[in-house]
Write an enzyme that holds these catalytic residues in place. Structure first.
Site, PDB file in Angstrom:
ATOM      1  N   HIS A  48      -7.912  41.413   3.358  1.00 26.99           N
ATOM      2  CA  HIS A  48      -7.550  41.074   2.052  1.00 26.99           C
ATOM      3  C   HIS A  48      -6.122  40.371   1.740  1.00 26.99           C
ATOM      4  CE1 HIS A  48      -6.712  45.329   2.548  1.00 26.99           C
ATOM      5  NE2 HIS A  48      -5.726  44.801   1.921  1.00 26.99           N
ATOM      6  N   ASP A  79     -11.738  45.478   7.607  1.00 30.19           N
ATOM      7  CA  ASP A  79     -10.667  44.665   6.874  1.00 30.19           C
ATOM      8  C   ASP A  79      -9.752  44.340   7.760  1.00 30.19           C
ATOM      9  OD1 ASP A  79      -9.225  44.003   4.577  1.00 30.19           O
ATOM     10  OD2 ASP A  79      -8.225  46.000   4.368  1.00 30.19           O
ATOM     11  N   ASN A 160       3.231  48.742   3.107  1.00 34.17           N
ATOM     12  CA  ASN A 160       3.077  48.827   4.353  1.00 34.17           C
ATOM     13  C   ASN A 160       1.700  49.084   4.666  1.00 34.17           C
ATOM     14  OD1 ASN A 160       3.043  51.372   3.147  1.00 34.17           O
ATOM     15  ND2 ASN A 160       3.762  52.385   5.229  1.00 34.17           N
ATOM     16  N   SER A 161       0.745  49.210   3.913  1.00 36.64           N
ATOM     17  CA  SER A 161      -0.593  48.892   4.224  1.00 36.64           C
ATOM     18  C   SER A 161      -0.582  47.474   4.738  1.00 36.64           C
ATOM     19  CB  SER A 161      -1.397  48.980   2.838  1.00 36.64           C
ATOM     20  OG  SER A 161      -2.677  48.761   3.292  1.00 36.64           O
TER      21      SER A 161
END
Length: 211
Positions: A48, A79, A160-161
């Protein structure tokens, strides 16, 4: 990972009767994280992060050098996404753990991230809270089910994802992917091993996609 997009500029009459586009300007609209997984500069990030096909992507290195990046592949089942930058510089990528079975609950972990999209190479510290979690993850594009995730209490925030989660041996064990907006100290990461990284890169080089 910096996201840039052509934003329209409009001309408007003083009475607000009409508006027309007269120009467009490329502006930085967002910034996330990622990390290099091979000597030939393949970069792992989340799907994403690169979902907007109308945007362009650049990578800011530790030296603050900014290099254009190309989307190479997106994994439709997880993801994950792969970017690549073209450079003649050499580097040694972070080591990735060989197997996830060796990870222990309560083991210490460190998340590396681009804090507030401004403070590069920040770290947060915590433990493995649990393994093999299943969640429904939401972003502005879709809702999807993610499985076999690691739960950690290391602080994971929007910037920080998509960065690496490492153990105290400085080995990448997971890539941060989601947080809970309702509770603090509740983050989730996608499992990574060197075998998985090798499979992804070999698939890209052989099929130009992630099989």
């Amino acid at each position: 990972v910096v996201i840039k997009k052509d934003l329209p500029l409009y001309r408007q009459d003083p009475f607000w009767f009409f508006r027309e586009q007269v120009w467009s300007i490329k502006k930085q609209i967002w910034g996330w994280s990622g990390f290099i997984i091979s000597k030939d500069w393949y970069i792992l990030t989340n799907k994403h992060v690169v979902s907007d096909e109308s945007s362009t992507y650049t990578v800011i290195m530790k030296s603050w050098e900014e290099i254009d990046a190309q989307i190479i592949a997106i994994d439709k089942m997880t993801d994950l996404a792969i970017l690549k930058i073209n450079t003649t510089k050499t580097l040694t990528p972070l080591k990735v753990v060989e197997t996830s079975e060796s990870l222990k609950i309560w083991e210490f972990v460190i998340a590396i991230w681009n804090a507030l999209w401004e403070f590069q190479n920040s770290v947060s510290f915590g433990v493995l809270s649990w393994k093999n979690r299943t969640i429904e993850a939401w972003n502005i594009y879709q809702i999807e089910k993610l499985t076999w995730l690691l739960q950690t209490d290391a602080a994971i925030n929007p910037w920080n994802s998509w960065g690496p989660l490492i153990n105290l041996n400085w080995e990448v064990i997971w890539i941060n992917t989601a947080i809970s907006w309702d509770w603090q100290w509740l983050g989730f990461s996608i499992p990574l091993t060197q075998k998985k990284i090798d499979y992804i890169l070999n698939s890209i080089k052989k099929y130009n996609t992630i099989k």
